[in-house]
Design an enzyme around this catalytic site. Structure first.
Site, short mmCIF file in Angstrom:
data_model
loop_
_atom_site.label_atom_id
_atom_site.label_comp_id
_atom_site.label_asym_id
_atom_site.label_seq_id
_atom_site.Cartn_x
_atom_site.Cartn_y
_atom_site.Cartn_z
N PHE A 202 0.87 -1.17 0.00
CA PHE A 202 0.00 0.00 0.00
C PHE A 202 0.91 1.22 0.00
O PHE A 202 1.67 1.43 0.94
CB PHE A 202 -0.93 0.03 1.22
CG PHE A 202 -2.01 1.06 1.08
CD1 PHE A 202 -3.28 0.71 0.65
CD2 PHE A 202 -1.75 2.40 1.32
CE1 PHE A 202 -4.27 1.67 0.46
CE2 PHE A 202 -2.75 3.37 1.14
CZ PHE A 202 -4.00 3.00 0.72
N ASP B 91 9.38 2.90 1.98
CA ASP B 91 8.16 3.61 2.40
C ASP B 91 7.95 3.34 3.88
O ASP B 91 7.53 2.26 4.28
CB ASP B 91 6.98 3.10 1.55
CG ASP B 91 5.66 3.78 1.94
OD1 ASP B 91 5.57 4.36 3.04
OD2 ASP B 91 4.70 3.68 1.15
N LYS C 268 2.30 10.40 8.10
CA LYS C 268 1.43 10.03 9.22
C LYS C 268 1.86 10.58 10.60
O LYS C 268 1.45 11.67 10.98
CB LYS C 268 1.27 8.52 9.27
CG LYS C 268 0.46 7.99 8.07
CD LYS C 268 0.05 6.58 8.27
CE LYS C 268 -0.60 5.95 7.03
NZ LYS C 268 -1.98 6.33 6.82
C1 LIG Z 1 2.78 2.45 3.77
C2 LIG Z 1 1.95 3.60 3.27
N1 LIG Z 1 2.43 4.39 2.31
C3 LIG Z 1 1.74 5.44 1.84
C4 LIG Z 1 0.49 5.74 2.34
C5 LIG Z 1 -0.27 6.91 1.80
O1 LIG Z 1 -0.29 7.94 2.74
P1 LIG Z 1 -1.40 9.07 2.70
O2 LIG Z 1 -2.71 8.43 3.04
O3 LIG Z 1 -0.95 10.06 3.74
O4 LIG Z 1 -1.40 9.65 1.34
C6 LIG Z 1 -0.06 4.94 3.34
C7 LIG Z 1 -1.40 5.22 3.87
O5 LIG Z 1 -2.00 4.47 4.59
C8 LIG Z 1 0.69 3.84 3.82
O6 LIG Z 1 0.20 3.03 4.77
#
Ligand SMILES: Cc1ncc(COP(=O)(O)O)c(C=O)c1O
Length: 453
Positions: A145, A231, A260
């Site tokens: 994700f 990530d 986050k």
């Molecule tokens: C691992 C990961 N990367 C990227 C994102 C995307 O972040 P955002 O919702 O702040 O755009 C998320 C969101 O849950 C995530 O869990």
């Protein structure tokens, strides 16, 4: 004479003008509650109930809800009446926060691009990897994700998220998480700009890699001229014990995305951390000084949120706390859930944990489980989530790309008593699931209603 329209309640305005489907879903799950006050791990409602948050807004609330130190820093920032989003000055707080992030990340990390979400950080990583390598292909791990903007979506193979939104970016390919041979055969073509990976896959089901996987993936990237991008949107900011989860695995990525929890749960902020070499391939002349930017990037309130959050996490030793309490949480869960056939695994790192369920083998349970899965495979976990919420006052969720894994990811300020409360609630729900009748009758009813609305 026409009557003036009746003023809708705030909730009905949301339903009418924002997202009626979301309201229907929460109603179906009986989770449509009005929260009035959120502090630390606790959420209080207007009818006097209190819930424990074991979701943390998907790892936003590492410092706990409305931490007084973060709130005070933000009040102070607002009270300064300082320059906010002039787009024509040097924002000092951004320098201060970037220095703090680079010194904690270490390794190759030497520059920071700020943004307002994880997805935006991933988008920047895609662009920067292309600029640096002159290649356009991207490889990612199955089940990942990375966010719901078009570039980030192109790095996710779960069709639920992308159906109807294509065409997405060309030249992206998944490899199984943990499979170095598959990665090698993709990278050996020497056409791949970046391999992007979550160090512990969150929404795929809290998948912790083998200890050597990430270091070997990094070595393959270096060998074939591919950038190694991590990530850490969920795993970063001490969630797993260290500042970055990468630091457990001895890797030095070329780029790291965080977001986050950097916000303190209060002001959106994301950041792409990168090496000087990557920075130099993008912002390589005066003319290109703002070739990639965003209006809200580097805004004072977001930078103060980031600085105050880092300070709070460290002053309260929340990394060490995450490591110690995570161990306690997993051990107590394993003890309580031992012997229940539908519990396959309890795993995680620090306070990022999951409980994996599996199909039962006992005939009586299997019939109910299979009937249920035929109607709505996604709803099995939701019944557990709903029961935990309603019967035990615990808020959590299933993983977004794996509906058989229940999350256990409280704010890092959680206490052992609150962990015991969670473990007790989960144990009661698992007991009910194995006892038959009432759990499955409710589950079937819910699955049928979910199909019909
Ligand atoms: C691992 C990961 N990367 C990227 C994102 C995307 O972040 P955002 O919702 O702040 O755009 C998320 C969101 O849950 C995530 O869990």
């Amino acid at each position: 004479m026409a009557q003036p329209a009746l003023k809708l309640s705030v909730e009905s305005q949301y339903e009418k003008y924002v997202n009626p489907q979301w309201v229907r879903l929460l109603d179906l799950l009986r989770m449509n509650i009005r929260y009035t006050r959120c502090e630390g791990v606790e959420l209080f409602t207007d009818d006097g109930r209190r819930y424990l948050d074991f979701l943390s807004g998907y790892c936003v609330h590492n410092t706990g809800h409305n931490h007084p130190a973060v709130v005070a820093a933000l009040r102070d920032e607002l009270g300064r009446n300082g320059p906010a989003m002039l787009q024509s000055h040097v924002p000092e707080l951004a320098g201060e926060l970037a220095a703090a992030l680079c010194s904690r990340a270490g390794g190759r990390i030497a520059k920071v691009f700020f943004c307002s979400s994880g997805s935006e950080g991933v988008e920047a990583a895609i662009k920067f990897a292309r600029a640096h390598t002159g290649r356009h292909e991207l490889v990612y791990a199955s089940g990942a994700f990375h966010g719901l903007t078009c570039g980030a979506l192109s790095l996710m193979d779960e069709p639920f998220w992308s159906k109807g939104f294509g065409p997405l970016l060309a030249g992206t390919a998944p490899v199984p998480f943990g499979d170095l041979d598959a990665l090698r055969s993709q990278l050996a073509k020497k056409t791949v700009a970046a391999f992007i990976v979550e160090p512990i896959q969150g929404e795929a089901g809290i998948r912790v890699p083998a200890p050597e996987y990430l270091a070997e993936a990094q070595a393959l990237c270096r060998k074939f001229g591919t950038l190694f991008v991590v990530d850490e949107v969920q795993t970063g900011l001490y969630r797993t014990g260290r500042f970055l989860a990468s630091q457990h695995f001895g890797i030095e990525p070329d780029m790291v995305v965080i977001a986050k929890a950097l916000s303190g749960g209060l002001v959106p902020v994301g950041a792409l951390l990168m090496s000087d070499a990557v920075y130099g391939s993008v912002y390589n002349s005066l003319k290109r000084a703002i070739v990639h930017t965003s209006t809200y990037s580097e805004n004072g309130l977001a930078m103060r949120a980031g600085l105050a959050t880092l300070e709070t996490l460290e002053q309260e030793n929340l990394g060490q706390r995450a490591a110690e309490l995570g161990e306690i949480l997993r051990n107590r869960l394993r003890d309580a859930l031992n012997g229940y056939e539908m519990v396959k695994d309890v795993r995680g790192m620090g306070l990022l944990n999951g409980i994996e369920f599996q199909a039962p083998s006992r005939l009586r349970l299997r019939v109910a489980f299979e009937a249920f899965m035929k109607i709505h495979p996604g709803m099995f976990g939701q019944v557990a989530v709903m029961r935990l919420f309603r019967d035990h006052g615990i808020l959590t969720q299933m993983c977004g790309n794996n509906f058989m894994v229940l999350k256990a990811a409280p704010p890092l300020v959680v206490s052992t008593a609150q962990i015991d409360e969670y473990v007790h609630g989960v144990h009661e729900v698992v007991k009910l699931m194995h006892a038959g009748a009432s759990f499955w009758a409710e589950a079937l009813g819910l699955a049928r209603r979910a199909v019909n609305i």
